[in-house]
Design an enzyme around this catalytic site. Structure first.
Site, PDB file in Angstrom:
ATOM      1  N   ARG A   1       0.806  -1.225   0.000  1.00  0.00           N
ATOM      2  CA  ARG A   1       0.000   0.000   0.000  1.00  0.00           C
ATOM      3  C   ARG A   1       0.835   1.269   0.000  1.00  0.00           C
ATOM      4  O   ARG A   1       0.378   2.343  -0.388  1.00  0.00           O
ATOM      5  CB  ARG A   1      -0.922   0.027   1.223  1.00  0.00           C
ATOM      6  CG  ARG A   1      -1.881  -1.156   1.324  1.00  0.00           C
ATOM      7  CD  ARG A   1      -2.495  -1.194   2.708  1.00  0.00           C
ATOM      8  NE  ARG A   1      -1.464  -1.374   3.732  1.00  0.00           N
ATOM      9  CZ  ARG A   1      -1.667  -1.204   5.043  1.00  0.00           C
ATOM     10  NH1 ARG A   1      -2.869  -0.820   5.475  1.00  0.00           N
ATOM     11  NH2 ARG A   1      -0.694  -1.398   5.904  1.00  0.00           N
TER      12      ARG A   1
ATOM     13  N   GLU B   1       7.330   6.865  11.514  1.00  0.00           N
ATOM     14  CA  GLU B   1       7.195   7.691  12.714  1.00  0.00           C
ATOM     15  C   GLU B   1       8.407   8.606  12.729  1.00  0.00           C
ATOM     16  O   GLU B   1       9.483   8.241  13.214  1.00  0.00           O
ATOM     17  CB  GLU B   1       7.146   6.808  13.961  1.00  0.00           C
ATOM     18  CG  GLU B   1       6.676   7.529  15.211  1.00  0.00           C
ATOM     19  CD  GLU B   1       6.457   6.565  16.363  1.00  0.00           C
ATOM     20  OE1 GLU B   1       7.468   6.203  17.003  1.00  0.00           O
ATOM     21  OE2 GLU B   1       5.298   6.166  16.607  1.00  0.00           O
TER      22      GLU B   1
ATOM     23  N   GLN C   1       8.037  24.734  16.897  1.00  0.00           N
ATOM     24  CA  GLN C   1       7.524  25.124  15.579  1.00  0.00           C
ATOM     25  C   GLN C   1       8.076  24.214  14.502  1.00  0.00           C
ATOM     26  O   GLN C   1       9.233  23.795  14.557  1.00  0.00           O
ATOM     27  CB  GLN C   1       7.937  26.574  15.291  1.00  0.00           C
ATOM     28  CG  GLN C   1       7.436  27.140  13.967  1.00  0.00           C
ATOM     29  CD  GLN C   1       7.771  28.617  13.837  1.00  0.00           C
ATOM     30  OE1 GLN C   1       7.580  29.404  14.765  1.00  0.00           O
ATOM     31  NE2 GLN C   1       8.282  29.000  12.689  1.00  0.00           N
ATOM     32  N   ASP C   2       7.233  23.895  13.507  1.00  0.00           N
ATOM     33  CA  ASP C   2       7.654  23.157  12.318  1.00  0.00           C
ATOM     34  C   ASP C   2       7.590  24.094  11.117  1.00  0.00           C
ATOM     35  O   ASP C   2       6.594  24.805  10.924  1.00  0.00           O
ATOM     36  CB  ASP C   2       6.740  21.955  12.057  1.00  0.00           C
ATOM     37  CG  ASP C   2       7.011  20.799  13.004  1.00  0.00           C
ATOM     38  OD1 ASP C   2       7.821  20.969  13.935  1.00  0.00           O
ATOM     39  OD2 ASP C   2       6.409  19.727  12.812  1.00  0.00           O
ATOM     40  N   ASN C   3       8.635  24.091  10.301  1.00  0.00           N
ATOM     41  CA  ASN C   3       8.700  24.903   9.089  1.00  0.00           C
ATOM     42  C   ASN C   3       8.826  24.010   7.862  1.00  0.00           C
ATOM     43  O   ASN C   3       9.396  22.916   7.939  1.00  0.00           O
ATOM     44  CB  ASN C   3       9.900  25.858   9.141  1.00  0.00           C
ATOM     45  CG  ASN C   3       9.824  26.824  10.302  1.00  0.00           C
ATOM     46  OD1 ASN C   3       8.757  27.297  10.656  1.00  0.00           O
ATOM     47  ND2 ASN C   3      10.960  27.114  10.903  1.00  0.00           N
TER      48      ASN C   3
ATOM     49  N   ARG D   1      20.250  27.689  -0.060  1.00  0.00           N
ATOM     50  CA  ARG D   1      19.708  28.506   1.029  1.00  0.00           C
ATOM     51  C   ARG D   1      20.719  28.499   2.175  1.00  0.00           C
ATOM     52  O   ARG D   1      21.120  27.456   2.658  1.00  0.00           O
ATOM     53  CB  ARG D   1      18.359  27.963   1.500  1.00  0.00           C
ATOM     54  CG  ARG D   1      17.265  28.035   0.432  1.00  0.00           C
ATOM     55  CD  ARG D   1      15.920  27.569   0.987  1.00  0.00           C
ATOM     56  NE  ARG D   1      14.875  27.587  -0.022  1.00  0.00           N
ATOM     57  CZ  ARG D   1      14.083  28.628  -0.289  1.00  0.00           C
ATOM     58  NH1 ARG D   1      14.250  29.756   0.386  1.00  0.00           N
ATOM     59  NH2 ARG D   1      13.147  28.543  -1.223  1.00  0.00           N
TER      60      ARG D   1
ATOM     61  N   HIS E   1      22.529  30.171   7.371  1.00  0.00           N
ATOM     62  CA  HIS E   1      21.707  30.983   8.268  1.00  0.00           C
ATOM     63  C   HIS E   1      21.933  30.618   9.731  1.00  0.00           C
ATOM     64  O   HIS E   1      22.211  29.462  10.054  1.00  0.00           O
ATOM     65  CB  HIS E   1      20.227  30.797   7.949  1.00  0.00           C
ATOM     66  CG  HIS E   1      19.853  31.178   6.557  1.00  0.00           C
ATOM     67  ND1 HIS E   1      18.818  30.582   5.878  1.00  0.00           N
ATOM     68  CD2 HIS E   1      20.366  32.108   5.703  1.00  0.00           C
ATOM     69  CE1 HIS E   1      18.708  31.122   4.672  1.00  0.00           C
ATOM     70  NE2 HIS E   1      19.632  32.045   4.547  1.00  0.00           N
TER      71      HIS E   1
ATOM     72  N   LYS F   1      17.889  22.780  15.615  1.00  0.00           N
ATOM     73  CA  LYS F   1      17.074  22.378  14.470  1.00  0.00           C
ATOM     74  C   LYS F   1      17.131  20.865  14.261  1.00  0.00           C
ATOM     75  O   LYS F   1      18.156  20.227  14.500  1.00  0.00           O
ATOM     76  CB  LYS F   1      17.576  23.053  13.186  1.00  0.00           C
ATOM     77  CG  LYS F   1      17.458  24.566  13.172  1.00  0.00           C
ATOM     78  CD  LYS F   1      17.976  25.159  11.862  1.00  0.00           C
ATOM     79  CE  LYS F   1      17.829  26.673  11.847  1.00  0.00           C
ATOM     80  NZ  LYS F   1      18.329  27.261  10.576  1.00  0.00           N
TER      81      LYS F   1
ATOM     82  N   HIS G   1      23.605  27.040   9.249  1.00  0.00           N
ATOM     83  CA  HIS G   1      22.999  25.942   8.497  1.00  0.00           C
ATOM     84  C   HIS G   1      22.558  26.411   7.121  1.00  0.00           C
ATOM     85  O   HIS G   1      22.100  27.544   6.947  1.00  0.00           O
ATOM     86  CB  HIS G   1      21.797  25.393   9.269  1.00  0.00           C
ATOM     87  CG  HIS G   1      20.973  24.425   8.492  1.00  0.00           C
ATOM     88  ND1 HIS G   1      19.726  24.742   7.970  1.00  0.00           N
ATOM     89  CD2 HIS G   1      21.236  23.155   8.098  1.00  0.00           C
ATOM     90  CE1 HIS G   1      19.255  23.688   7.321  1.00  0.00           C
ATOM     91  NE2 HIS G   1      20.142  22.729   7.375  1.00  0.00           N
TER      92      HIS G   1
ATOM     93  N   LYS H   1      19.122  38.429  -0.565  1.00  0.00           N
ATOM     94  CA  LYS H   1      19.464  38.534   0.848  1.00  0.00           C
ATOM     95  C   LYS H   1      20.648  37.640   1.203  1.00  0.00           C
ATOM     96  O   LYS H   1      21.579  38.074   1.899  1.00  0.00           O
ATOM     97  CB  LYS H   1      18.241  38.156   1.690  1.00  0.00           C
ATOM     98  CG  LYS H   1      18.400  38.377   3.179  1.00  0.00           C
ATOM     99  CD  LYS H   1      17.082  38.069   3.871  1.00  0.00           C
ATOM    100  CE  LYS H   1      17.166  38.295   5.350  1.00  0.00           C
ATOM    101  NZ  LYS H   1      15.867  38.017   6.026  1.00  0.00           N
TER     102      LYS H   1
END
Length: 202
Positions: free
Chosen positions: A23, A28, A47-49, A59, A62, A72, A119, A167
């Site tokens: 299927r 998890e 928080q989840d981004n 990217r 940062h 993170k 990161h 940026k």
């Protein structure tokens, strides 16, 4: 969950168990108690981004300055990225070192970074969706970062013609950041990390 220390002090590489049948599959991806037991860390992620990017996008690098620094936990739910971390903690045994690891929806590998790391990542697939947890909210006044092409780091981002935001192209070089202005005098090491084996680049 299979967890092992990453090549830089305090980092972790985690691979959850995949339950697959005709299927599809079930994973998890995170359980707080299991994470704490295997890593010895009690992290309160708040928080989840989620970020969607196309091939060749870079990217980073940062970070948020203390007291707003973020831990993170990064994973990929679609596609493939080359994830890069730089240890900026002056009291760390791996201070001034960086490593890269391939994270993908196929290998399910996750990367945990404690506070004090810069990161970033590049997108290796046609498209990638990256999700990451943080333990502190975004604070624009605490934003900082390092140029992706910093010569003292010499990171190979594994992509040709990288695409960056205006940026990110205006971020500082590492030796311009305090308290790391003496960084250029350090011995640097870059590493490529597969999910299973560390291969030293130089």
């Amino acid at each position: 969950m299979n967890s092992k220390p990453g090549p830089l002090e305090g980092s972790w590489l985690l691979t959850p168990k995949v339950h697959a049948d005709s299927r599809g599959q079930f994973v998890e991806s995170f359980q707080k108690d299991v994470f704490a037991k295997q890593t010895g860390l009690s992290i309160d992620f708040i928080q989840d981004n989620e970020v969607v990017s196309e091939h060749g996008v870079v990217r980073g690098l940062h970070l948020q300055k203390a007291p707003h620094a973020q831990a993170k936990l990064i994973r990929v739910v679609q596609g493939q990225i080359y994830d890069v971390a730089v240890d900026l903690r002056a009291d760390s045994s791996t201070y001034g070192e960086w490593f890269g690891v391939e994270l993908s929806a196929e290998n399910h590998t996750q990367l945990f970074l404690p506070k004090g790391f810069a990161h970033g990542y590049s997108v290796l697939s046609e498209r990638a969706i990256v999700q990451y947890k943080v333990d502190a909210p975004y604070n624009p006044q605490a934003e900082s970062g390092i140029r992706f092409d910093d010569p003292d780091l010499g990171i190979d981002w594994q992509v040709d013609n990288p695409k960056l935001s205006d940026k990110d192209q205006k971020l500082s070089f590492l030796k311009q950041l305090n308290p790391w202005s003496g960084y250029s005098s350090l011995v640097q090491m870059g590493s490529w990390v597969s999910p299973y084996k560390l291969l030293q680049k130089r």
